[in-house]
Design a protein around this motif. Structure first.
Motif, PDB file in Angstrom:
ATOM      1  N   ARG A   1      -5.563 100.486  -2.665  1.00  0.00           N
ATOM      2  CA  ARG A   1      -4.597 100.258  -1.580  1.00  0.00           C
ATOM      3  C   ARG A   1      -4.104  98.798  -1.199  1.00  0.00           C
ATOM      4  NH1 ARG A   1      -4.071 104.047   1.837  1.00  0.00           N
ATOM      5  NH2 ARG A   1      -5.074 103.028   3.691  1.00  0.00           N
ATOM      6  N   TYR A   2      -3.732  98.027  -2.206  1.00  0.00           N
ATOM      7  CA  TYR A   2      -3.278  96.755  -2.196  1.00  0.00           C
ATOM      8  C   TYR A   2      -2.047  96.630  -1.144  1.00  0.00           C
ATOM      9  CZ  TYR A   2      -1.661  92.360  -3.784  1.00  0.00           C
ATOM     10  OH  TYR A   2      -1.047  90.837  -3.767  1.00  0.00           O
ATOM     11  N   THR A   3      -1.078  97.387  -1.302  1.00  0.00           N
ATOM     12  CA  THR A   3       0.034  97.117  -0.515  1.00  0.00           C
ATOM     13  C   THR A   3      -0.032  97.521   0.949  1.00  0.00           C
ATOM     14  OG1 THR A   3       1.593  97.979  -2.076  1.00  0.00           O
ATOM     15  CG2 THR A   3       2.306  97.980   0.223  1.00  0.00           C
ATOM     16  N   GLU A   4      -0.874  98.476   1.489  1.00  0.00           N
ATOM     17  CA  GLU A   4      -1.578  98.377   2.837  1.00  0.00           C
ATOM     18  C   GLU A   4      -2.223  97.544   3.254  1.00  0.00           C
ATOM     19  OE1 GLU A   4      -0.938 100.897   4.594  1.00  0.00           O
ATOM     20  OE2 GLU A   4      -2.511 100.844   6.221  1.00  0.00           O
ATOM     21  N   ALA A   5      -3.224  96.677   2.423  1.00  0.00           N
ATOM     22  CA  ALA A   5      -3.749  95.760   2.749  1.00  0.00           C
ATOM     23  C   ALA A   5      -3.101  94.455   3.015  1.00  0.00           C
ATOM     24  CB  ALA A   5      -5.024  95.131   1.809  1.00  0.00           C
ATOM     25  N   THR A   6      -1.975  94.302   2.347  1.00  0.00           N
ATOM     26  CA  THR A   6      -1.226  93.108   2.318  1.00  0.00           C
ATOM     27  C   THR A   6      -0.156  93.209   3.713  1.00  0.00           C
ATOM     28  OG1 THR A   6       0.582  93.977   1.129  1.00  0.00           O
ATOM     29  CG2 THR A   6      -0.953  92.771  -0.165  1.00  0.00           C
ATOM     30  N   LEU A   7       0.194  94.461   3.950  1.00  0.00           N
ATOM     31  CA  LEU A   7       0.919  95.005   5.006  1.00  0.00           C
ATOM     32  C   LEU A   7       0.137  94.358   6.275  1.00  0.00           C
ATOM     33  CD1 LEU A   7       2.812  98.156   5.154  1.00  0.00           C
ATOM     34  CD2 LEU A   7       1.495  97.787   7.109  1.00  0.00           C
ATOM     35  N   LEU A   8      -1.151  94.947   6.535  1.00  0.00           N
ATOM     36  CA  LEU A   8      -2.028  94.376   7.613  1.00  0.00           C
ATOM     37  C   LEU A   8      -1.960  92.935   7.703  1.00  0.00           C
ATOM     38  CD1 LEU A   8      -4.533  97.468   7.531  1.00  0.00           C
ATOM     39  CD2 LEU A   8      -2.625  97.267   8.991  1.00  0.00           C
TER      40      LEU A   8
END
Lengths: 247, 290, 333
Positions: B92-99
């Protein structure tokens, strides 16, 4: 003369189990080698390990006696080993010309790249008329040709092809294998992974049978083809459609 | 009410600037699937720097583009290496970068608030209040320079992406990351380059923002949702889509502004976003799998 | 269905002596206002606890979509404001008490969340968070310009007609009940088929879809349920403040609070948001009320978020569980 040696390599994905377990294989320079075996035997994984896309958990890969496992993919490519993966991995929104230019990415001198592109187009004249077409619009066979041509851009010594015949019509398959034979005449060592056993072995010099992450047996292609163990392996483990066995 | 052609002229001029503002968002999403929610915060930071440069050093905002660009490029590469590289390979890389970028945006907002307070600012170079009149049409002089600068930068970026080796590598990584690795692209380095370019575009947009629109620290939330709306309309990760989306929505917002009043012009973007999600979630130029 | 089986195996059911401890804690919390009845001077304690309850309710609700399903929402302040304005308007124009209309406000928020979710959750991934930011700003714009509900000046509500000494007590109970309901719902979802599906979506939505899960409906239902608690809290909080104003409710900062509480406590766990909410309010009372609030508060929120994402992605509950130090008292998953 040996060109590639795989020594006791184990590899797998993420936290998953070993796909390759301590496999050892040696490949001779200038020959066409065909790797066969049931699904999940670890054929594609072996190619990925050699290309540096997957780091082995143990063991090593040697190119002419020098260890190359652990290097980055771009460094291994610079050593002259290139991979044409199963999905061809072209850049769909780029033209064929741009795809070829990307094939020569590791060469910084753009004049060298252009010169090499001309050479490659002479070897594969059929690619030339698609130069300005977007790669994503080509047929499967044309894409495979472009992928091989793109691989040639780096003057490879070893070219690895993962199931080059996948999803292609029989006539097209013949054309692809003919192109692969042309690679051999250029002195390139070829490694092919093939589900189409009969076809693959017909064009190859040597056959390698992988099973359960290990090398089961190897030998001259014709002997491997007639080896009863091969029939056993395929009939015993998995149901192959007639077409696939007969090619 | 303004005439239709006048609206079109102003809208397209504005759209050119929006395209520059959003192109970096699209680039970083396309190359590495990072959704940088701090993009507009950096843009507003760029605006403050340009404002300062004008007030204290008397450097014209159009000139401070040359400072903001390299400065934010380097900042981007440093941030990418410190913050985003450690996340590589995380599920869930995109989610982590988003946060992560959300936190970054809040952090920058607070720092800007502490340094420059919450007062509205607007840089005021000599051309900011003048307008050029062509027959029955007009265009504010500042807007015209900003649009010209945006187009110049966008064309330069386009040329870089189309004609150079590194530019091709960026596009290749956007289209097929594994294939890029196979032909020897060092994708981590290319990602850092793309993130740096994205940030540089935020920085230079900030210079333009400084004299075009009043700004204050919290304003970046409105900007990020405007920019993301047009990125979603164009198709996430499609650069050409971003430019088309920017032009379309800018014209629409100018129309709404002249019909309902400027208060409602941001609503154009939000409404367009919801419409896109309803009708064609992948956007105009997007591929199905988002 | 191997993905689902994996999750199911990782989810043991346990509820023994610790339920006694938790029940007695709840009993203490229920009896606490008696202190204020017996002797004045506990209003501050009641207020702080009430704020904790409110954050527990909202963060546990947020967790259903943001944690279990892994879809970050920055739009929850909209449901909070919706609840506040719904009950506030009924109080001002009809004289109906928010204590009765709060649950209805929650249902209104649920309905709105369902409708919005149908649109915004059609896609996978980051388009959703973008649409929630847009929703927040759109709601700001509308409330700022809607004179009937006071526009940007806001709406003054009549005070509750109780003596000042007992003023906090009904709000205290209201928030306590909402928080308990939120925890209970969160727990039940966590151990239901819906919860299983949501976590499958968070892990790998494509695989979940292939496994035959109607991922879109699951997400929309989760989002709608999670909106309920923000709506109820908004109704009660607005009445308690006696003043509604778009800028109080509709800020990205408020959305960031819910995200941070979940990140600190442990996203996707039942106990995480409860712990996070208690910490958030507790630290706020200890630090901010001593040092005073500055522009840099929001920077601290942001930096905390960055650090947690980088170093403690599982939050407190996640980090403790990974090291096998999670006390059973807090293991509600």
């Amino acid at each position: 003369m040996l060109i590639l040696e795989i020594e006791e390599v184990s590899a797998g994905y993420g936290m998953g189990p070993d796909i390759l377990s301590r496999v050892s294989v040696r490949f001779e320079a200038g020959l066409i080698h065909c790797l066969i075996g049931p699904n999940g035997a670890g054929k594609s994984t072996l190619l990925r390990v050699i290309a540096g896309l997957l780091r082995p958990r143990s063991g090593r890969v040697l190119l002419e006696g020098k260890v190359i496992s652990g290097l980055r993919p771009d460094q291994i490519l610079a050593h002259g080993i290139c991979l044409v993966p199963q999905d061809r991995s072209l850049f769909p929104d780029m033209t064929v010309r741009e795809n070829l230019l990307m094939g020569g990415y590791i060469e910084r001198d753009q004049r060298q790249v252009s010169r090499r592109m001309e050479e490659v187009l002479e070897i594969f004249p059929e690619v030339r008329r698609h130069l300005n077409h977007r790669a994503g619009t080509l047929s499967g066979g044309e894409q495979q040709m472009v992928a091989i041509a793109r691989g040639l851009m780096v003057h490879p010594r070893v070219m690895m092809l993962d199931e080059p015949s996948l999803g292609l019509a029989p006539l097209v398959v013949d054309r692809i294998f003919e192109a692969i034979s042309r690679l051999k005449t250029m002195g390139i060592t070829v490694l092919i992974v093939e589900q189409n056993v009969r076809k693959g072995l017909a064009y190859a010099d040597r056959g390698y049978v992988l099973d359960m992450g290990r090398l089961s047996f190897e030998g001259p292609a014709r002997e491997v083809m007639e080896d009863p163990r091969l029939q056993e392996l395929y009939l015993g483990r998995m149901v192959l459609s007639n077409r696939e066995v007969q090619g | 009410m303004t005439s239709g052609l006048q609206i079109l002229i102003l809208g397209l001029a504005l759209g050119g600037v929006y395209a520059l503002m959003a192109i970096g968002l699209s680039l970083t999403y396309g190359v590495m699937r990072i959704l940088n929610l701090a993009h507009a915060a950096f843009m507003v930071l760029g605006a403050y720097l340009a404002y300062w440069a004008l007030q204290i050093l008397h450097i014209d905002p159009l000139v401070s583009i040359l400072i903001n660009g390299p400065l934010f490029f380097i900042l981007g590469i440093v941030l990418y290496r410190i913050l985003f590289v450690p996340l590589a390979g995380r599920s869930r890389y995109t989610e982590a970068t988003l946060l992560l970028s959300f936190g970054l945006a809040l952090g920058i907002e607070g720092i800007m608030g502490a340094m420059w307070t919450g007062i509205y600012r607007l840089a005021n170079p000599s051309y900011a209040t003048r307008s050029l009149v062509f027959g029955s049409f007009y265009i504010p002089e500042g807007q015209m320079y900003a649009t010209a600068a945006s187009l110049g930068i966008l064309i330069a970026l386009w040329g870089f992406l189309q004609k150079t080796r590194l530019g091709r590598a960026i596009r290749a990584t956007m289209q097929n990351r594994t294939a890029a690795q196979i032909v020897g692209v060092h994708v981590e380095r290319i990602s850092a380059l793309a993130f740096g370019l994205g940030m540089a575009s935020a920085g230079v947009s900030g210079s333009l923002l400084s004299f075009l629109f009043p700004f204050f620290p919290g304003k970046h939330w409105q900007w990020i949702s405007i920019l993301l709306s047009l990125v979603v309309l164009g198709g996430m990760g499609s650069l050409i889509g971003t430019v088309v989306g920017a032009l379309m929505l800018a014209v629409a917002s100018v129309y709404v502004s002249s019909a309902l009043g400027p208060t409602w012009s941001p609503a154009t973007f939000y409404a367009a976003l919801f419409l896109v999600l309803m009708i064609r979630p992948q956007g105009l130029f997007g591929k199905r799998e988002v | 269905m191997t993905l689902l089986d994996q999750i199911r195996i990782a989810t043991p059911h346990r509820l023994e002596t610790r339920s006694l401890i938790l029940l007695s804690l709840a009993l203490v919390l229920f009896l606490l206002p008696l202190l204020q009845v017996v002797s004045d001077g506990y209003n501050y304690v009641l207020h702080v606890l009430m704020v904790i309850f409110m954050y527990i309710a909202m963060a546990s609700g947020w967790n259903i979509i943001g944690g279990y399903a892994g879809y970050t929402s920055l739009g929850h302040p909209v449901f909070f404001a919706l609840g506040a304005y719904f009950s506030g308007v009924l109080l001002v124009y009809r004289g109906w008490s928010p204590f009765w209309t709060a649950p209805i406000a929650g249902l209104v928020a649920t309905l709105f969340g369902f409708a919005f979710g149908l649109v915004a959750l059609r896609t996978r991934g980051p388009a959703f968070v973008i649409s929630t930011i847009a929703l927040l700003l759109l709601a700001q714009l509308i409330l700022d310009n809607w004179e009937w509900v006071g526009g940007s000046n806001g709406l003054s509500l009549p005070m509750i007609g109780w003596p000042y000494r007992f003023y906090k007590i009904p709000f205290y109970y209201g928030m306590l009940l909402t928080a308990l309901l939120a925890i209970w719902v969160s727990y039940r979802i966590r151990h239901s088929k819906l919860g299983l599906f949501l976590r499958a979506i968070a892990m790998d939505e494509t695989k979940a879809e292939v496994a035959g899960i109607d991922t879109r409906m699951c997400k929309v239902i989760a989002f709608a349920i999670s909106a309920f608690f923000a709506g109820v809290c908004g109704a009660l909080w607005g009445y308690q403040q006696t003043y509604l104003r778009p800028t109080i409710f509709l800020t990205i900062g408020a959305a960031a609070d819910l995200v941070l509480i979940n990140l600190v406590g442990g996203r996707g766990t039942v106990a995480g948001p409860v712990l996070g909410a208690a910490l958030r309010v507790g630290l706020d009372e200890l630090v901010v009320n001593q040092v005073g609030s500055t522009e840099l508060n929001i920077t601290v929120t942001g930096l905390l978020m960055v650090l947690i994402v980088l170093f403690f992605p599982g939050g407190i509950v996640g980090a403790l569980r990974e090291r096998r130090h999670l006390p059973r008292l807090l293991d509600w998953d």
